[in-house]
Design an enzyme around this catalytic site. Structure first.
Site, short mmCIF file in Angstrom:
data_model
loop_
_atom_site.label_atom_id
_atom_site.label_comp_id
_atom_site.label_asym_id
_atom_site.label_seq_id
_atom_site.Cartn_x
_atom_site.Cartn_y
_atom_site.Cartn_z
N LEU A 1 8.92 -13.89 -9.57
CA LEU A 1 9.99 -13.54 -11.22
C LEU A 1 11.10 -14.75 -11.10
O LEU A 1 11.78 -15.30 -10.24
CB LEU A 1 10.48 -12.27 -10.68
CG LEU A 1 9.57 -11.55 -10.60
CD1 LEU A 1 10.22 -10.19 -10.10
CD2 LEU A 1 8.33 -11.15 -11.49
N ARG B 1 -4.89 1.70 -0.75
CA ARG B 1 -4.86 0.40 -0.23
C ARG B 1 -4.58 -0.87 -1.68
O ARG B 1 -5.37 -0.28 -2.65
CB ARG B 1 -6.02 0.51 0.54
CG ARG B 1 -6.32 -1.25 0.63
CD ARG B 1 -6.80 -1.37 2.27
NE ARG B 1 -7.20 -2.97 2.59
CZ ARG B 1 -8.07 -3.48 2.34
NH1 ARG B 1 -9.50 -3.22 1.55
NH2 ARG B 1 -8.44 -5.22 3.23
N LEU B 2 -4.09 -1.62 -1.26
CA LEU B 2 -3.98 -2.82 -2.20
C LEU B 2 -5.58 -4.03 -1.88
O LEU B 2 -4.83 -4.22 -0.87
CB LEU B 2 -3.51 -3.35 -3.04
CG LEU B 2 -3.11 -4.62 -3.73
CD1 LEU B 2 -3.97 -4.35 -5.44
CD2 LEU B 2 -1.78 -5.86 -4.11
N ARG C 1 19.00 0.77 -15.91
CA ARG C 1 19.26 -0.58 -16.46
C ARG C 1 18.12 -1.54 -16.02
O ARG C 1 17.57 -2.04 -17.11
CB ARG C 1 20.46 -0.42 -16.78
CG ARG C 1 21.50 -0.62 -17.57
CD ARG C 1 22.40 -0.84 -18.01
NE ARG C 1 23.21 -0.34 -18.47
CZ ARG C 1 25.03 -0.10 -18.33
NH1 ARG C 1 25.02 -1.03 -17.18
NH2 ARG C 1 25.65 0.92 -18.31
N ASN D 1 2.48 -0.09 6.80
CA ASN D 1 2.61 -0.85 4.62
C ASN D 1 3.53 -2.00 5.26
O ASN D 1 4.86 -1.79 5.29
CB ASN D 1 3.39 0.29 3.73
CG ASN D 1 4.06 -0.29 2.93
OD1 ASN D 1 4.31 0.35 2.12
ND2 ASN D 1 3.33 -1.41 2.33
N CYS E 1 1.01 -1.27 0.47
CA CYS E 1 0.00 0.48 0.10
C CYS E 1 0.81 1.22 0.31
O CYS E 1 1.96 1.18 -0.04
CB CYS E 1 -0.66 -0.24 1.79
SG CYS E 1 -0.36 0.10 2.87
#
Length: 600
Positions: free
Chosen positions: A295, A88-89, A379, A114, A41
């Site tokens: 990821l 907020r998420l 980068r 958060n 958040c």
């Protein structure tokens, strides 16, 4: 029952729908309505503003991407010039768990926070705290009331940035986790006006009655700050202390005794401990009510995280397969390696195509989100920004694991081979860890948060890093020409990831995601040649006396940054560069000691 937003002088909440905004009135919330965590958040607060708060609050909307589902502003009772802002998420469509968090037991405490506290249940049960909600952040209120601010912060196992207001004792507290995984910036004027935000961009246009502008500074990780709150809403900083250092055993470790840990430094004991602690670091981060993804670059670090995550997800019987994400050109070494890992561990794998043209087009937007002009950070951020955009738009994964922090902790950068001694390497490792909030952790947070994703980084688990840094210096150094040898050796024979990935050489993300024939680095240089001429670079030191760029790429990034954040160059105190070797560029591929894998 708990009422959210009661008796606020200036208060509103909104939630986004497909057709627009819905204003929601304060409503009673049942105990069962709360969920575990506020997660990713954006937090924002003002204390002692001389300007109209409604005007000031428009600045908080600059971090709306951190919480794209709902936002709220609320005045502090009795202090009409103090305000909290929160993005907020949301976990579900309703607004349960909005902030600032207040509970009946402590009506004088206001918390904007958060992060995730992984040991909140353990601490609640140990100290027999009577919770009013199921929100992990409530533990901060109980710990502060029982022990005070320093012990409160030191007992938190997790990642966090918080603003805590105690109106009864007229105190304001700020704090940030050990490695700065969650961001926090502050601005304090000479007359006591304090402004705080998750990202600096939420503070740059704040107005205040001063003849000279106040400095916006990143809040130091592992520290807390105490302010006296005056009757007029202004503050005075009275204490700034460190509550934890990465080389120390965290104080909360005594409340979590893991089984099976050995106490000697025999190699087999150390390897076993590393595996136990790493798996525990991943497992505690499964605390989520939104879909988890990872990821996956195909390097050692992200592969270990992804493989462990898939293994634990099966054991925990998650209702969905773990999604993994790789980005790169069709012939990039990262994409090929990530595909091998995904096939091996059985993840639901996504490959995101990347072209240099797309990267070049994204550079300015990336620098806007980063608030940084460091060359290697920009980068590497481009690829992470684009893959985060894909995840947000094309999938339902929101909680994203990654391998950040491993290179700094385990001496993974190629230049560690040139360390003059094991002690020098160990010291450099600690330096890099302490500066993560300026570089890799900053990059990982901003590029994911830009698209409303929440990042989790198990390699930066307190207990895991403290143990690894306690090992003999010789044991942590590169061995037999291989960096991160101890980490690799610890998972040898475990069949967690393919052997060729376990022993794959270090590849910089910004280099590995594009073709070996023509890297992202090369394509970027060609573009910049058309944007910056020699005479401009010759004047760089005069134009930018602080951290003057020495290359056209550095000049280009700095120009973009100064256009967006004039006068804020000290947010990046220095450039990230390899040590112990004559390097003019941070890219691993420019170093004489770089040797790509033969199969790449």
């Amino acid at each position: 029952m708990l009422w959210i937003g009661r008796s606020a002088r200036c208060h509103f909440s909104q939630t986004r729908t497909r057709t627009g905004w819905i204003h929601l009135a304060p409503q009673p919330i049942s105990h069962q309505a709360f969920f575990l965590s506020f997660r990713m958040c954006g937090i924002w607060a003002l204390f002692g503003s001389d300007e109209c708060l409604a005007v000031q609050c428009t600045n908080a909307m600059k971090i709306a991407h951190r919480g794209p589902d709902a936002f709220r502003f609320e005045n502090v009772n009795g202090f009409t010039n103090c305000c909290f802002g929160f993005h907020r998420l949301a976990i579900v469509d309703q607004l349960y768990g909005m902030q600032p968090l207040r509970v009946k037991k402590f009506p004088y405490l206001w918390l904007c926070y958060n992060g995730e506290i992984y040991n909140h249940t353990r601490l609640r049960d140990h100290f027999k705290f009577d919770y009013q909600t199921k929100v992990d952040g409530e533990i901060l209120l109980h710990l502060y009331d029982r022990f005070g601010i320093e012990k409160m912060a030191s007992l938190l196992d997790g990642v966090f940035a918080f603003i805590l207001l105690d109106t009864a004792n007229r105190k304001v507290f700020l704090g940030r986790d050990t490695y700065g995984v969650r961001p926090l910036f502050r601005m304090l004027t000479d007359d006591g006006f304090l402004a705080v935000c998750s990202e600096a961009k939420g503070l740059t246009q704040i107005t205040h009655s001063m003849s000279t502008p106040a400095k916006i500074t990143p809040f130091l990780p592992g520290h807390f700050e105490v302010f006296d709150l005056k009757l007029n809403g202004k503050v005075e900083s009275v204490q700034m202390d460190r509550f934890h250092c990465c080389t120390d055993e965290p104080k909360h470790a005594s409340y979590n005794n893991l089984k099976g840990l050995g106490t000697d430094f025999e190699l087999e004991t150390v390897k076993s401990n590393i595996r136990i602690l790493f798996e525990n670091a991943v497992k505690k981060r499964l605390m989520a009510h939104r879909r988890i993804g990872c990821l996956l670059s195909g390097g050692l670090d992200s592969s270990l995280v992804a493989a462990t995550l898939v293994k634990l997800a099966k054991e925990e019987q998650l209702e969905y397969p773990i999604q993994t994400f790789a980005i790169g050109a069709d012939d990039s070494p990262d994409v090929a390696a990530a595909r091998k890992v995904a096939d091996y561990i059985g993840s639901e794998h996504h490959e995101v195509s990347f072209t240099p043209e797309e990267g070049i087009q994204a550079v300015e937007e990336v620098i806007l989100h980063l608030e940084c002009y460091d060359i290697t950070t920009v980068r590497a951020s481009v690829g992470m920004y684009l893959i985060s955009k894909y995840i947000r738009e094309k999938t339902d994964s929101v909680v994203i694991f990654s391998g950040e922090g491993s290179d700094e902790l385990t001496q993974g950068y190629i230049y560690f081979h040139k360390a003059p001694s094991p002690k020098a390497g160990a010291d450099e490792s600690v330096r890099l860890l302490k500066e993560l909030y300026l570089f890799d952790v900053l990059r990982a947070d901003r590029t994911t948060a830009a698209h409303g994703l929440e990042l989790r980084v198990p390699f930066l688990d307190h207990k895991f890093t403290a143990y690894y840094l306690s090992l003999p210096e010789e044991m942590r150094a590169p061995k037999d020409g291989v960096e991160k040898h101890l980490l690799r050796e610890s998972f040898k024979g475990m069949n967690l990831i393919p052997d060729e990935i376990l022993w794959r050489r270090k590849e910089a993300f910004s280099d590995g995601m594009t073709s070996m024939k023509k890297s992202w680095y090369t394509s970027l240089q060609e573009h910049i040649e058309s944007e910056v001429n020699d005479s401009q670079l010759e004047k760089a030191a005069k134009l930018f006396p602080f951290n003057p760029p020495t290359t056209k790429e550095g000049f280009y990034f700095r120009q973009v940054f100064e256009k967006m954040y004039p006068g804020c160059c000290d947010w990046t105190p220095h450039y990230w560069m390899p040590r112990w070797i004559k390097a003019t560029d941070p890219s691993a591929r420019t170093l004489s000691i770089y040797k790509p894998d033969k199969d790449q």
